[in-house]
Structure formats: structure tokens, C-alpha cells
Scaffold this motif. Structure first.
Motif, PDB file in Angstrom:
ATOM      1  N   TYR A 111       0.851  -1.186   0.000  1.00 29.57           N
ATOM      2  CA  TYR A 111       0.000   0.000   0.000  1.00 29.57           C
ATOM      3  C   TYR A 111       0.888   1.238   0.000  1.00 29.57           C
ATOM      4  CZ  TYR A 111      -4.104  -2.839   0.972  1.00 29.57           C
ATOM      5  OH  TYR A 111      -5.115  -3.753   0.887  1.00 29.57           O
ATOM      6  N   GLU A 131      -7.754  -2.608  12.895  1.00 26.06           N
ATOM      7  CA  GLU A 131      -7.989  -1.569  11.894  1.00 26.06           C
ATOM      8  C   GLU A 131      -6.728  -0.715  11.797  1.00 26.06           C
ATOM      9  OE1 GLU A 131     -11.559   1.467  11.303  1.00 26.06           O
ATOM     10  OE2 GLU A 131     -10.152   2.120  12.856  1.00 26.06           O
ATOM     11  N   ASN A 142      -6.942   6.029   4.398  1.00 28.71           N
ATOM     12  CA  ASN A 142      -7.159   4.671   3.939  1.00 28.71           C
ATOM     13  C   ASN A 142      -7.286   3.765   5.166  1.00 28.71           C
ATOM     14  OD1 ASN A 142      -6.232   4.835   0.846  1.00 28.71           O
ATOM     15  ND2 ASN A 142      -4.915   6.124   2.081  1.00 28.71           N
ATOM     16  N   TYR A 143      -8.034   2.673   4.997  1.00 31.65           N
ATOM     17  CA  TYR A 143      -8.221   1.715   6.083  1.00 31.65           C
ATOM     18  C   TYR A 143      -7.934   0.317   5.566  1.00 31.65           C
ATOM     19  CZ  TYR A 143     -10.842   5.522   8.218  1.00 31.65           C
ATOM     20  OH  TYR A 143     -11.213   6.731   8.740  1.00 31.65           O
ATOM     21  N   VAL A 144      -7.193  -0.446   6.341  1.00 32.86           N
ATOM     22  CA  VAL A 144      -6.977  -1.860   6.059  1.00 32.86           C
ATOM     23  C   VAL A 144      -7.337  -2.616   7.333  1.00 32.86           C
ATOM     24  CG1 VAL A 144      -5.265  -3.646   5.545  1.00 32.86           C
ATOM     25  CG2 VAL A 144      -5.187  -1.469   4.328  1.00 32.86           C
ATOM     26  N   GLU A 153      -5.732 -10.236   5.520  1.00 31.30           N
ATOM     27  CA  GLU A 153      -6.508  -9.038   5.224  1.00 31.30           C
ATOM     28  C   GLU A 153      -7.987  -9.394   5.118  1.00 31.30           C
ATOM     29  OE1 GLU A 153      -6.972  -5.517   1.886  1.00 31.30           O
ATOM     30  OE2 GLU A 153      -5.130  -6.677   1.929  1.00 31.30           O
ATOM     31  N   HIS A 156     -10.327  -3.675   2.807  1.00 30.64           N
ATOM     32  CA  HIS A 156      -9.640  -2.385   2.765  1.00 30.64           C
ATOM     33  C   HIS A 156     -10.569  -1.347   2.154  1.00 30.64           C
ATOM     34  CE1 HIS A 156      -8.429  -4.204  -1.155  1.00 30.64           C
ATOM     35  NE2 HIS A 156      -8.776  -3.015  -1.596  1.00 30.64           N
ATOM     36  N   LEU A 158      -9.983   2.438   0.484  1.00 33.60           N
ATOM     37  CA  LEU A 158      -8.870   3.276   0.039  1.00 33.60           C
ATOM     38  C   LEU A 158      -9.353   4.638  -0.490  1.00 33.60           C
ATOM     39  CD1 LEU A 158      -6.854   0.537  -1.872  1.00 33.60           C
ATOM     40  CD2 LEU A 158      -6.579   1.272   0.492  1.00 33.60           C
TER      41      LEU A 158
END
Length: 160
Positions: A111, A131, A142-144, A153, A156, A158
Motif C-alpha cells: 500500500y 484496523e 485509507n483503512y486496512v 486481510e 480495505h 482506500l
């Protein structure tokens, strides 16, 4: 005349500061009360003897995450739903990935992460997750989400 204007300005400033303090105090007391209620719920569902930390997560569902020790001495995380219909989750800390491990896994992903802003426990619809919130090189959030149990994962989001 100048003394009266100065006195009025000082009075308005003092009253304004007092009002801002009251608003802040009310807001922080509200959050503290919710955290205390979450601890009480966790104690009612599990034999929790000691609380180390309480954090809040608001995703698709709102949860308080209570970190503590059970009477058996096990170090656990307990996800306490804010909703009465929500499901409780409990995981031993040793059975999942740590925050440090979640960061290490995230860093191996490809990322465009200029800065990690937060890493916290949360929940997707059915499973506990870490998170990871980060800013990319364009300054977008952005979050994954990584599953707590295995670090894979989950999802996500983005370029917000």
C-alpha cells in the motif's frame, strides 16, 4: 471608559473559557460513563477480575474493547457491543496477532502508506480485526482491516 471596555472584554473571555470547559467536561464524562458501562457488561458476561484498558470502535457496529484479566489469570480482549442485540466476542491476547505484529504485516503489504495514523482493535460483521488507518502519499485516508486471529486481510477502504 477604557477600563470598562477592558473589564467587559475580560469578563466575556472568562465566561467563554468557563463555558468551553463545561462542554469539554460533559463530553469526556459521557465517554467515561459509556466505558464504565462496557466494563460492567463485560464483567456480567465473563469473570473479568482486572481491567487494563477500554477503547472504542465505531465501524458498521459500535463496540467497546475491554482489555483485562479473567479470574483464571488469562489476558483477554472482550468486544462489548453498544447495541443490546450485538454479539459479544472474547479472545485471549496470546491467540491473536499483537498490534506490533499487525503493523509488521501491514508494512509488508504493497500500500502507498506515507504515515500510519492509528492501529486499533475493531470488528467486522463477524470477526475481531485490527484496523490500520493510514495516509497515502496524496494525503488521503485509507483503512486496512486484518483479522485478529490470523493477520490475513479482511477488507480495505482506500482513498477517502
Amino acid at each position: 471608559m477604557k477600563k470598562w471596555i477592558l473589564a467587559i472584554l475580560i469578563g466575556v473571555f472568562v465566561i467563554g473559557m468557563w463555558q468551553m470547559w463545561l462542554i469539554y467536561h460533559d463530553a469526556s464524562s459521557y465517554e467515561e460513563n459509556l466505558a464504565n458501562k462496557a466494563v460492567d457488561k463485560a464483567k456480567n458476561h465473563y469473570d473479568l477480575s482486572k481491567v487494563k484498558e477500554v477503547t472504542y470502535y465505531h465501524g458498521n457496529h459500535s463496540y467497546h474493547i475491554v482489555e483485562g484479566l479473567l479470574n483464571s489469570g488469562k489476558h483477554v480482549y472482550i468486544w462489548v457491543p453498544d447495541s443490546e442485540k450485538g454479539k459479544y466476542f472474547k479472545r485471549e491476547v496470546k491467540d491473536g496477532i499483537s498490534k506490533k505484529k499487525a503493523i509488521a504485516i501491514f508494512n509488508k503489504m504493497h500500500y502507498d502508506a506515507a504515515e500510519i495514523t492509528t492501529v486499533r482493535l475493531g470488528i467486522d460483521d463477524t470477526e475481531p480485526v485490527w484496523e490500520v488507518t493510514f495516509l497515502d502519499s496524496k494525503g488521503q485516508y485509507n483503512y486496512v482491516y486484518l483479522y485478529f486471529d490470523n493477520g490475513k486481510e479482511a477488507e480495505h477502504i482506500l482513498h477517502i
